[in-house]
Design a protein around this motif. Structure first.
Motif, PDB file in Angstrom:
ATOM      1  N   ASN A  30       0.842  -1.195   0.000  1.00  0.00           N
ATOM      2  CA  ASN A  30       0.000   0.000   0.000  1.00  0.00           C
ATOM      3  C   ASN A  30       0.885   1.256   0.000  1.00  0.00           C
ATOM      4  OD1 ASN A  30      -2.183   1.671   0.050  1.00  0.00           O
ATOM      5  ND2 ASN A  30      -2.798   1.222   2.162  1.00  0.00           N
ATOM      6  N   ALA A  31       1.810   1.267  -0.928  1.00  0.00           N
ATOM      7  CA  ALA A  31       2.779   2.371  -1.015  1.00  0.00           C
ATOM      8  C   ALA A  31       2.437   3.283  -2.191  1.00  0.00           C
ATOM      9  CB  ALA A  31       4.186   1.811  -1.201  1.00  0.00           C
ATOM     10  N   VAL A  32       2.725   4.560  -2.003  1.00  0.00           N
ATOM     11  CA  VAL A  32       2.521   5.536  -3.074  1.00  0.00           C
ATOM     12  C   VAL A  32       3.884   6.051  -3.523  1.00  0.00           C
ATOM     13  CG1 VAL A  32       1.675   7.881  -3.523  1.00  0.00           C
ATOM     14  CG2 VAL A  32       0.223   6.260  -2.349  1.00  0.00           C
ATOM     15  N   VAL A  33       4.060   6.152  -4.844  1.00  0.00           N
ATOM     16  CA  VAL A  33       5.327   6.667  -5.379  1.00  0.00           C
ATOM     17  C   VAL A  33       5.082   8.058  -5.971  1.00  0.00           C
ATOM     18  CG1 VAL A  33       7.155   6.332  -7.095  1.00  0.00           C
ATOM     19  CG2 VAL A  33       6.243   4.354  -5.840  1.00  0.00           C
ATOM     20  N   LEU A  34       5.793   9.042  -5.423  1.00  0.00           N
ATOM     21  CA  LEU A  34       5.729  10.408  -5.945  1.00  0.00           C
ATOM     22  C   LEU A  34       7.024  10.688  -6.715  1.00  0.00           C
ATOM     23  CD1 LEU A  34       4.552  12.335  -2.718  1.00  0.00           C
ATOM     24  CD2 LEU A  34       3.139  11.181  -4.416  1.00  0.00           C
ATOM     25  N   ALA A  35       6.935  11.445  -7.795  1.00  0.00           N
ATOM     26  CA  ALA A  35       8.162  11.754  -8.552  1.00  0.00           C
ATOM     27  C   ALA A  35       8.138  13.182  -9.070  1.00  0.00           C
ATOM     28  CB  ALA A  35       8.323  10.789  -9.729  1.00  0.00           C
ATOM     29  N   HIS A  36       9.309  13.812  -9.000  1.00  0.00           N
ATOM     30  CA  HIS A  36       9.442  15.160  -9.572  1.00  0.00           C
ATOM     31  C   HIS A  36       9.656  15.036 -11.084  1.00  0.00           C
ATOM     32  CE1 HIS A  36      11.134  19.163 -10.407  1.00  0.00           C
ATOM     33  NE2 HIS A  36      10.404  19.550  -9.375  1.00  0.00           N
ATOM     34  N   TYR A  37       9.264  16.089 -11.806  1.00  0.00           N
ATOM     35  CA  TYR A  37       9.421  16.109 -13.268  1.00  0.00           C
ATOM     36  C   TYR A  37      10.869  15.954 -13.727  1.00  0.00           C
ATOM     37  CZ  TYR A  37       4.658  18.031 -13.783  1.00  0.00           C
ATOM     38  OH  TYR A  37       3.306  18.227 -13.777  1.00  0.00           O
ATOM     39  N   ILE A  50       3.213  12.600 -10.569  1.00  0.00           N
ATOM     40  CA  ILE A  50       4.403  13.395 -10.890  1.00  0.00           C
ATOM     41  C   ILE A  50       4.008  14.870 -10.808  1.00  0.00           C
ATOM     42  CG2 ILE A  50       5.731  11.769 -12.285  1.00  0.00           C
ATOM     43  CD1 ILE A  50       4.569  12.973 -14.783  1.00  0.00           C
ATOM     44  N   GLY A  51       4.950  15.702 -10.413  1.00  0.00           N
ATOM     45  CA  GLY A  51       4.591  17.115 -10.293  1.00  0.00           C
ATOM     46  C   GLY A  51       5.779  17.982  -9.989  1.00  0.00           C
ATOM     47  N   ASP A  52       5.497  19.284  -9.823  1.00  0.00           N
ATOM     48  CA  ASP A  52       6.538  20.215  -9.379  1.00  0.00           C
ATOM     49  C   ASP A  52       6.558  20.198  -7.848  1.00  0.00           C
ATOM     50  OD1 ASP A  52       4.258  21.691  -8.739  1.00  0.00           O
ATOM     51  OD2 ASP A  52       4.934  23.538  -9.704  1.00  0.00           O
TER      52      ASP A  52
END
Ligand code: 13P
Ligand code: SF4
Length: 322
Positions: A30-37, A50-52
């Protein structure tokens, strides 16, 4: 402790489908992966969001998942931890620092603040948790203008650590904020001459510039803005060709969203390479993300007393950006 080098260094069996394994592990844990552009295309493709910097902080504030992997740089992991102290916050490589954040050590900022009594401290999100703990309100490149404009006109302000973003906001607002003398080594490296050469080859191209770039680069910009702002402008404008003066990772999402448009990276001054990369952002790889999910390491930690103090200026930013 498996991540002794700041990341997990383990051989991955040949033929393992990393993208499928990452999807399986995300579900299982139940993990979420966030990533910068600015991360590599492979990482952006498996991320849940993905985001700023602003969007990533906004998403982090509302997350339900118990485990969050932040693919970006260390201060971004700290921001998630400060906003969600009860969650396990992981980064694929703890060595992913930031030259801009490093240009402003907390003890030196503390002295600077003491030398400027009566000033409100506005800090860019590209700072350590310890610097945020000394700050009155955090900003990102996406909301700095709005937040500074919302402060009373006669309020005395220290703005740090990016002198280029600070100068840009001073020029737009007519303020005289006291600036910390820091900069990002990636955005400082663009060459005006090389952009002008590109303009000769692509005379119709519009120039997109991140506000971390110095004034001579901003002067030739058709649009100055955060990565999310540049992306939206390119997507919505009628123009078809763009010279992009920010970190090259953004090109992936620009080309994905606008397959019929042409995006040309502005090159750095000191190299024959066409792209300007942030070596820290590029430390995030699919293999490291897979191992991070598998072992739930390395984890970002922030001392509880720093979390308490750093949370307030971040929440103030989120409130003021609504
Ligand atoms: P954004 O605010 O556009 O995300 O850029 C900040 C940055 O330099 C990330 O390293
Ligand atoms: Fe820091 Fe510059 Fe890399 Fe952004 S691009 S993470 S500001 S070093």
């Amino acid at each position: 402790m498996k991540a002794e080098k700041g990341y997990i260094d383990e051989e991955i069996p040949a033929g393992l489908d990393l993208k499928a394994e990452i999807a399986r592990l995300k579900k299982e844990k139940n993990a979420v992966v966030l990533a910068h552009y600015y991360t590599v295309a492979d990482i952006q493709e498996v991320a849940d969001f993905i985001g700023d910097s602003l969007a990533l902080a906004q998403v982090a504030e509302g997350l339900d998942a118990p485990v969050v992997v932040m693919c970006g740089v260390h201060f971004m992991g700290e921001t998630v931890k400060i906003l969600c102290p009860e969650k396990k916050v992981l980064v694929p490589d703890l060595n992913a620092g930031c030259s801009l954040a490093d240009s402003c050590p907390a003890p030196e900022l503390e002295k600077f603040i003491a030398e400027h009594p009566g000033h409100t401290v506005v800090s860019y999100v590209n700072t350590s948790a310890a610097v945020k703990a000394l700050t009155d309100v955090v900003v990102t490149s996406g909301n700095a203008l709005k937040i500074v404009n919302a402060l009373p006109a006669d309020e005395k302000i220290i703005f740090g650590p990016d002198r280029n973003l600070g100068n840009y906001i001073n020029s737009l607002t007519g303020r005289d904020m006291v600036l910390w003398d820091g900069a990002c080594h990636v955005h400082e490296k663009f060459s005006l001459d090389k952009i002008l050469e590109l303009k000769k080859i692509y005379p119709e191209a519009k120039v997109l510039v991140h506000p971390e770039c110095p004034a001579p680069i901003r002067i030739v910009a058709d649009k100055v803005g955060s990565t999310a702002v540049l992306l939206k402008w390119a997507e919505e404008s009628e123009w078809r060709e763009f010279i992009v003066a920010t970190e090259s990772g953004i090109l992936h999402e620009m080309r994905r969203r606008c397959p019929d448009k042409v995006f040309i990276p502005a090159p750095p001054a000191d190299s024959t390479c066409a792209c300007n990369d942030c070596a820290y952002m590029k430390l995030n790889s699919l293999a490291k993300l897979y191992l991070t999910l598998k072992y739930e390491e390395p984890e970002v930690t922030v001392a509880p007393e720093i979390i308490d103090r750093a949370r307030r200026p971040i929440l103030r930013m989120l409130e003021m950006s609504k």
